[in-house]
Design an enzyme around this catalytic site. Structure first.
Site, PDB file in Angstrom:
ATOM      1  N   CYS A  45       3.998   0.870   2.655  1.00  0.00           N
ATOM      2  CA  CYS A  45       4.680  -0.055   1.373  1.00  0.00           C
ATOM      3  C   CYS A  45       4.708  -1.495   2.277  1.00  0.00           C
ATOM      4  CB  CYS A  45       6.515   0.244   1.287  1.00  0.00           C
ATOM      5  SG  CYS A  45       6.443   1.358   0.223  1.00  0.00           S
ATOM      6  N   VAL A  76       0.970  -1.578  -0.179  1.00  0.00           N
ATOM      7  CA  VAL A  76       0.109  -0.562  -0.125  1.00  0.00           C
ATOM      8  C   VAL A  76       1.019   1.341  -0.238  1.00  0.00           C
ATOM      9  CG1 VAL A  76      -0.378  -0.074   2.445  1.00  0.00           C
ATOM     10  CG2 VAL A  76      -2.295   1.134   1.037  1.00  0.00           C
ATOM     11  N   ALA A  99       8.795   5.886  -3.466  1.00  0.00           N
ATOM     12  CA  ALA A  99       8.288   4.290  -3.801  1.00  0.00           C
ATOM     13  C   ALA A  99       8.425   4.226  -5.066  1.00  0.00           C
ATOM     14  CB  ALA A  99       6.885   4.024  -3.348  1.00  0.00           C
TER      15      ALA A  99
END
Length: 232
Positions: A181, A87, A150
């Site tokens: 994450c 996520v 990310a």
């Protein structure tokens, strides 16, 4: 034919042409569907593209994403998507780049692709004397243990979509509503918080130049946007 809005972005070497599309501020879902369509329709000689965008607030769960890592989304929507990873959060002040590249034509594998994106981010931060690093087994870029960029990618028939998100000058509070994450308590930071510029354009220009250098591309900006319609 697309109208050319500016001169090609310079690269340190002559390379393959790639269309550069700046989408401005957009919701996540239409851009996601558009890059799926682009990738599905690609043929052997389809030119590579790089899309740049700022998304409206959204949490996205990758294919490995676990709902329990979304702690308190509140008013921010949550989307399950087809990229790799867990996520993450997208929002204003974050630079999101989607390289739509044919890895076979570039003669690189997925591992090298990820390393080149990370190196472009590290070299971008070096422009403002910010020392960044990668971590084994945890894709992305970190400064002093805090994540500043990310990665979440997908490769289909040798062609990439999805990409990277780079915290430039944004409200980081929504990251506290998730385990970023998939890591509980992972700290996040931004270019602005580390003494870099607040302007997206300055950071965007450096990052795009570094990506062009890493992949040997000549970026050709165009004013034409992809079809951002959603299926009925």
């Amino acid at each position: 034919m697309d109208a050319v809005a500016a001169e090609p972005v310079s690269s340190s070497m002559a390379g393959l042409p790639a269309q550069l599309r700046d989408l401005g501020q957009q919701d996540y879902a239409p851009v996601w569907r558009a890059m799926q369509r682009f990738t599905d329709a690609r043929e052997e000689y389809t030119a590579d593209e790089i899309w740049v965008v700022e998304h409206a607030p959204v949490f996205t769960l990758g294919q490995a994403g676990k709902p329990e890592h979304v702690l308190a989304p509140g008013e921010i929507p949550v989307l399950q998507v087809d990229r790799g990873g867990q996520v993450t959060y997208h929002g204003p002040g974050q630079l999101v780049v989607y390289p739509l590249l044919d890895l076979r034509r570039l003669k690189i594998g997925v591992r090298d692709y990820v390393c080149k994106i990370e190196q472009a981010l590290i070299d971008t931060l070096d422009e403002w004397n910010i020392v960044a690093e990668r971590r084994d087994g945890a894709p992305g870029v970190y400064v002093g243990g805090a994540k500043i960029a990310a990665l979440g990618i997908r490769v289909r028939r040798g062609c990439t979509f999805h990409g990277l998100s780079f915290n430039v000058a944004m409200d980081l509070q929504p990251f506290h509503r998730i385990n970023p994450c998939g890591y509980q308590g992972l700290q996040v930071t931004s270019v602005l918080d580390l003494g870099g510029p607040s302007g997206m354009d300055a950071v965007k220009a450096v990052l795009l130049d570094q990506l062009a250098r890493q992949f040997g591309l000549v970026l050709q900006p165009t004013s034409a946007l992809p079809d951002l319609s959603l299926p009925a």
